[in-house]
Scaffold this motif. Structure first.
Motif, PDB file in Angstrom:
ATOM      1  N   SER A 176      87.070  64.781  -5.594  1.00  0.00           N
ATOM      2  CA  SER A 176      87.717  63.491  -5.723  1.00  0.00           C
ATOM      3  C   SER A 176      88.738  64.392  -6.553  1.00  0.00           C
ATOM      4  N   PRO A 177      90.657  63.955  -6.819  1.00  0.00           N
ATOM      5  CA  PRO A 177      91.045  64.002  -7.649  1.00  0.00           C
ATOM      6  C   PRO A 177      90.722  63.653  -9.060  1.00  0.00           C
ATOM      7  N   ALA A 178      89.954  62.479  -9.374  1.00  0.00           N
ATOM      8  CA  ALA A 178      89.574  62.450 -10.634  1.00  0.00           C
ATOM      9  C   ALA A 178      88.246  63.630 -11.391  1.00  0.00           C
ATOM     10  N   GLU A 228      78.456  61.599 -17.471  1.00  0.00           N
ATOM     11  CA  GLU A 228      78.786  60.860 -19.036  1.00  0.00           C
ATOM     12  C   GLU A 228      78.703  62.355 -19.215  1.00  0.00           C
ATOM     13  N   ILE A 229      80.031  63.223 -19.619  1.00  0.00           N
ATOM     14  CA  ILE A 229      79.980  64.144 -20.104  1.00  0.00           C
ATOM     15  C   ILE A 229      80.186  64.257 -21.466  1.00  0.00           C
ATOM     16  N   ASN A 230      79.461  64.599 -22.982  1.00  0.00           N
ATOM     17  CA  ASN A 230      80.339  64.123 -24.124  1.00  0.00           C
ATOM     18  C   ASN A 230      80.538  65.563 -25.247  1.00  0.00           C
ATOM     19  N   GLY A 231      81.278  65.902 -25.407  1.00  0.00           N
ATOM     20  CA  GLY A 231      81.666  67.156 -25.987  1.00  0.00           C
ATOM     21  C   GLY A 231      82.269  66.810 -27.508  1.00  0.00           C
ATOM     22  N   SER A 232      82.551  68.092 -28.649  1.00  0.00           N
ATOM     23  CA  SER A 232      83.207  67.732 -30.090  1.00  0.00           C
ATOM     24  C   SER A 232      84.386  67.838 -30.078  1.00  0.00           C
ATOM     25  N   LYS A 233      85.092  66.919 -28.825  1.00  0.00           N
ATOM     26  CA  LYS A 233      86.293  66.667 -29.225  1.00  0.00           C
ATOM     27  C   LYS A 233      86.662  65.770 -27.927  1.00  0.00           C
ATOM     28  N   GLY A 234      85.503  64.980 -27.479  1.00  0.00           N
ATOM     29  CA  GLY A 234      86.170  63.900 -26.375  1.00  0.00           C
ATOM     30  C   GLY A 234      84.943  63.802 -25.625  1.00  0.00           C
ATOM     31  N   SER A 235      84.936  62.847 -24.592  1.00  0.00           N
ATOM     32  CA  SER A 235      84.037  62.203 -23.592  1.00  0.00           C
ATOM     33  C   SER A 235      84.577  61.625 -22.304  1.00  0.00           C
ATOM     34  N   ILE A 236      84.282  62.480 -21.417  1.00  0.00           N
ATOM     35  CA  ILE A 236      83.957  61.611 -20.116  1.00  0.00           C
ATOM     36  C   ILE A 236      83.355  61.076 -19.156  1.00  0.00           C
ATOM     37  N   ARG A 237      83.941  60.287 -18.695  1.00  0.00           N
ATOM     38  CA  ARG A 237      83.039  59.317 -17.418  1.00  0.00           C
ATOM     39  C   ARG A 237      83.239  59.070 -16.360  1.00  0.00           C
ATOM     40  N   TRP A 238      82.520  58.830 -15.155  1.00  0.00           N
ATOM     41  CA  TRP A 238      82.874  58.901 -13.804  1.00  0.00           C
ATOM     42  C   TRP A 238      81.772  58.284 -13.118  1.00  0.00           C
ATOM     43  N   ASP A 239      82.549  57.313 -12.333  1.00  0.00           N
ATOM     44  CA  ASP A 239      82.059  56.419 -11.487  1.00  0.00           C
ATOM     45  C   ASP A 239      82.193  56.245  -9.623  1.00  0.00           C
ATOM     46  N   MET A 240      80.980  57.030  -8.717  1.00  0.00           N
ATOM     47  CA  MET A 240      81.782  57.022  -7.892  1.00  0.00           C
ATOM     48  C   MET A 240      81.890  56.356  -7.335  1.00  0.00           C
ATOM     49  N   GLU A 241      81.688  54.772  -7.040  1.00  0.00           N
ATOM     50  CA  GLU A 241      81.994  53.916  -6.852  1.00  0.00           C
ATOM     51  C   GLU A 241      83.548  52.644  -7.298  1.00  0.00           C
ATOM     52  N   SER A 242      84.101  53.949  -8.076  1.00  0.00           N
ATOM     53  CA  SER A 242      85.256  53.756  -9.233  1.00  0.00           C
ATOM     54  C   SER A 242      86.031  54.664  -9.079  1.00  0.00           C
ATOM     55  N   MET A 243      85.815  55.443  -7.185  1.00  0.00           N
ATOM     56  CA  MET A 243      86.207  56.888  -7.594  1.00  0.00           C
ATOM     57  C   MET A 243      87.765  57.963  -8.288  1.00  0.00           C
ATOM     58  N   ASN A 244      88.467  57.218  -8.306  1.00  0.00           N
ATOM     59  CA  ASN A 244      89.635  57.063  -8.346  1.00  0.00           C
ATOM     60  C   ASN A 244      90.219  57.193  -9.450  1.00  0.00           C
ATOM     61  N   ASN A 245      88.929  56.391 -10.749  1.00  0.00           N
ATOM     62  CA  ASN A 245      89.164  56.311 -11.816  1.00  0.00           C
ATOM     63  C   ASN A 245      88.449  57.467 -12.968  1.00  0.00           C
ATOM     64  N   LEU A 246      88.778  57.593 -13.683  1.00  0.00           N
ATOM     65  CA  LEU A 246      88.251  58.726 -14.656  1.00  0.00           C
ATOM     66  C   LEU A 246      89.193  58.155 -15.945  1.00  0.00           C
ATOM     67  N   ALA A 287      95.843  64.712  -5.406  1.00  0.00           N
ATOM     68  CA  ALA A 287      96.810  63.758  -5.344  1.00  0.00           C
ATOM     69  C   ALA A 287      98.093  63.318  -4.707  1.00  0.00           C
ATOM     70  N   ASP A 288      98.700  64.529  -5.102  1.00  0.00           N
ATOM     71  CA  ASP A 288     100.177  64.484  -4.444  1.00  0.00           C
ATOM     72  C   ASP A 288     100.501  64.804  -2.513  1.00  0.00           C
TER      73      ASP A 288
END
Length: 384
Positions: free
Chosen positions: A128-130, A268-286, A313-314
């Motif tokens: 997925s692009p996200a 969800e991934i947490n690091g010292s400078k930031g975090s990301i979350r992703w959900d396949m049921e909303s797969m285009n969004n990060l 995505a392009d």
């Protein structure tokens, strides 16, 4: 392609649509589809655009007009088909997990290496692009040192005790239950985004011990009027802790008894400078959080990964026009076609497949021993 139901439909669609979106030196020709039921495979071949069909997969191996064998059959057939294909010099795409056992996976791995064929395993969620954009952010150091990953893959399609005993609930056909079927996806994403596993400890549970024998099944649905009951010998749910080689911690859960969750592949991934979350049921969004945002404006931002700056995505639609589950397969097949053109095995390939299988084996052993297990202990032989 061997098999033609749930994954057969997804793969066939991807092969057919790939040239519409991507310009590849190598383009797939849907030469032949194989399945045991002649009426069923003939109808599937006509509907999905295959030029011919066979009722014995061995005929595909023998045919000179076939270069690639795509395996979308139940897990207990992967090893035999893949090894025969490799020995015949055919390139291979195989659905996940790679095999029933670590030992089978090792034989498959050895076969593709020995015969120098292109190989890939279908962990499609990477594409997925996200997800690709998440990988880019981590590689660029935007999240800093990674501390945590927590991942869940939750479904609810077998919660009814009367739901039949389909092949995904039988150990001799599938290998393991929620662990190998859906947690394997979470493991692959974890390796892709965070790094290699060092050690694991887990637990598994089977909530419904017996089910009626299935009479008609396909995909994730089935019917049964049978009064004959058989034992469920795989897990309905699994959970495990991970220590990554880079020092990060991981918490994972996979269940088919999480009511209200149809395909809840999330992390969800947490690091010292930031975090990301992703959900396949909303797969285009990060969802992305950066710690260096100014005070008062800190928090997760929602990025719709449909801009031309987002990987893959392009090739599709204007920004904001989302893509779907099926496009993850198209993106994966695009990488496969590039590999076939240039003579390399794109990741995820059987190298990734066997590492995933070693982790599954380590989790199963940890459940048996009720302790931590080093993944390295599951390695059988040196790579050939």
């Amino acid at each position: 392609m061997v098999g033609y139901k749930f994954m057969g439909k997804a793969h066939s669609h991807a092969y057919r649509d790939l040239p519409f979106y991507f310009d590849c030196e190598t383009e797939p020709v849907l030469q032949a589809l194989a399945g045991r039921d002649e009426e069923g495979v003939k109808a599937a071949a006509e509907k999905m655009g295959w030029l011919s069909y066979e009722t014995d997969w061995r005929r595909l191996i023998e045919r000179d007009d076939i270069d690639l064998i795509d395996i979308v059959t139940p897990n207990n057939t992967h090893a035999e088909i893949a090894i025969a294909a490799a020995e015949a010099g055919k390139h291979i795409l195989c659905e996940k997990p790679l095999a029933l056992t670590n030992e089978q996976a090792q034989r498959m791995y050895n076969a593709v290496k020995k015969n120098n064929v292109i190989h890939m395993i279908c962990y499609n969620y990477r594409f997925s692009p996200a997800m690709q954009f998440a990988k880019k952010l981590i590689e660029e150091g935007r999240l800093g040192k990674i501390y945590h990953m927590r991942a869940t893959y939750l479904q609810d399609w077998i919660m009814d005790p009367k739901f039949p005993l389909v092949w995904r609930l039988t150990k001799e056909v599938t290998g393991s239950g929620a662990l190998g079927d859906i947690a394997a996806h979470s493991i692959d994403l974890a390796r892709y985004l965070v790094g290699e596993f060092d050690e694991v400890t887990g637990m598994m549970e089977t909530f419904i011990k017996e089910r009626p024998v299935a009479e008609v099944s396909g995909g994730l649905s089935a019917k049964s009027d049978s009064s004959v009951m058989k034992e469920v010998d795989v897990d309905d749910a699994s959970a495990f802790l991970v220590r990554f080689e880079n020092g990060a911690m991981g918490v994972f859960e996979a269940s088919r008894f999480a009511g209200g969750n149809r395909n809840g592949n999330r992390f969800e991934i947490n690091g010292s400078k930031g975090s990301i979350r992703w959900d396949m049921e909303s797969m285009n969004n990060l969802e992305v959080y950066f710690a260096d945002d100014e005070a008062g404006l800190q928090g997760y931002r929602n990025i719709t990964c449909t801009e031309e700056q987002h990987p893959f995505a392009d090739a599709y639609w204007p920004a904001g026009h989302i893509i779907g589950y099926e496009h993850t397969f198209i993106n994966l097949m695009t990488e496969l076609m590039k590999g076939l053109s240039e003579g390399y095995s794109p990741s995820p390939n059987f190298d990734d497949g066997i590492k995933n299988q070693e982790i599954l084996a380590a989790i199963e052993k940890s459940v048996e021993t009720r302790g931590w297990v080093k993944v390295e202990q599951m390695k059988l032989v040196e790579n050939v």
